[in-house]
Design a protein around this motif. Sequence first.
Motif, PDB file in Angstrom:
ATOM      1  N   TYR A  39       1.704 -21.930  14.271  1.00  0.00           N
ATOM      2  CA  TYR A  39       0.645 -21.988  13.142  1.00  0.00           C
ATOM      3  C   TYR A  39      -0.144 -23.168  13.244  1.00  0.00           C
ATOM      4  N   ALA A  40      -0.040 -23.963  14.381  1.00  0.00           N
ATOM      5  CA  ALA A  40      -0.955 -25.191  14.680  1.00  0.00           C
ATOM      6  C   ALA A  40      -1.581 -25.208  15.953  1.00  0.00           C
ATOM      7  N   ASP A  41      -0.994 -24.612  16.956  1.00  0.00           N
ATOM      8  CA  ASP A  41      -1.474 -24.772  18.421  1.00  0.00           C
ATOM      9  C   ASP A  41      -2.784 -24.045  18.427  1.00  0.00           C
ATOM     10  N   PRO A  42      -3.803 -24.751  18.883  1.00  0.00           N
ATOM     11  CA  PRO A  42      -5.221 -23.956  19.016  1.00  0.00           C
ATOM     12  C   PRO A  42      -5.186 -22.835  20.188  1.00  0.00           C
ATOM     13  N   SER A  43      -4.475 -22.999  21.227  1.00  0.00           N
ATOM     14  CA  SER A  43      -4.514 -22.282  22.202  1.00  0.00           C
ATOM     15  C   SER A  43      -3.615 -20.776  21.782  1.00  0.00           C
ATOM     16  N   PHE A  44      -2.568 -21.173  20.766  1.00  0.00           N
ATOM     17  CA  PHE A  44      -1.986 -19.941  20.412  1.00  0.00           C
ATOM     18  C   PHE A  44      -2.806 -19.058  19.681  1.00  0.00           C
TER      19      PHE A  44
END
Length: 387
Positions: free
Chosen positions: A66-71
Amino acid sequence: MAMTMMLKPTSPVFFHQTKNPNRRRSFKAFSLHNSETSSLPPSTLVHQFDPRIPIEEALTAPSSWYADPSFYSFELDQIFYRGWQAIGCTEQIKRPRDFFTGRLGNVEFVVCRDDNEKLHAFHNVCRHHASILAHGSGKKSCFVCPYHGWTYGLDGALLKASRLAGIKNFVEHEFGLIPIKVATWGPFVLLNMEQDVDSDEDIVAEEWLGSSSELLSSNGVDSSLSYVCRREYTIECNWKVFCDNYLDGGYHVPYAHKGLASGLNLDSYSTTIFERVSIQKCEGGSTENDYDRLGSKALYAFVFPNFMINRYGPWMDTNLVLPLGPRKCQVVFDYFLEPSLKMEDIMLCEGVQRGLESSAYSVGRYAPAVENAMHHFHCLLYDSLTK
């Protein structure tokens, strides 16, 4: 095949019952703070969730989802640029020359109906120097680029490209707008970024809705209700937070929506799981209330990955959750016959997003009696992200 469960703790339903010798991992095995997961590749973050673990023992999808930019970039490719995606209503392209534009991830699109009433969709990008071609919605006889005037027909063909004296090896018909597969089901317009797909309505229904399509049709979801209006809200949370909120089986209703809860018989709440759809139902607890979304005929359907259909009595509204970034989304509410407001859930979702980004939270637990639709959603996310 669908599975139905009532909200009774004595009637558990498992999405997967595969034996997994590692399923009894300790909570600490997953308790990585956001700062510790930020350097991990998305393919590793995906496997912080295990869909094989029954809901009674499962940990929720981790905060990194929910928070990781690459994800976020990874799931755009794996989820939103594959398969059929709801993007609008047939009301928007009801007549010849009607058009509307939109954005899904990094894809700018335009949908239109030509003079022969054929439906088209294209990447909304001029083939000259990549200017956005059209804006908003309305009626047009052609699309004229606001940058250098290149002009395209509603069938995507290049009609005019001025001041090209001296150009060589230019084949005009090769510079039409890039098409996108488009289809309709009931009152909804769908896009598919993959090119090798069939847009036949029956095939689309099977791929998008699976075995739930007949149930939705028989409950009036594909009927021609009078379109009323649209409301759009930008919310400071990841798109999945809004979906989770919708899929918690009414768990938050007594606490966050006390007015609504007073008119619901929560003991009657049931959830039915299909391939890529979950349907929630709940009976009204009284005949007098301020909400007309109750009763035995009310139906609340979630269509993976981001579309919600609420059908109740003579009314229907839909919620489309569009990802705008790791912690931002736009929710589009379309109302058929009668509008309503949803500000309480917006405040809840923004609060959850702040909590997900704190160092105090990594994973949580499911309430098995009510949150099986949310667990199903997370399992579908895992399956899509690992293909």
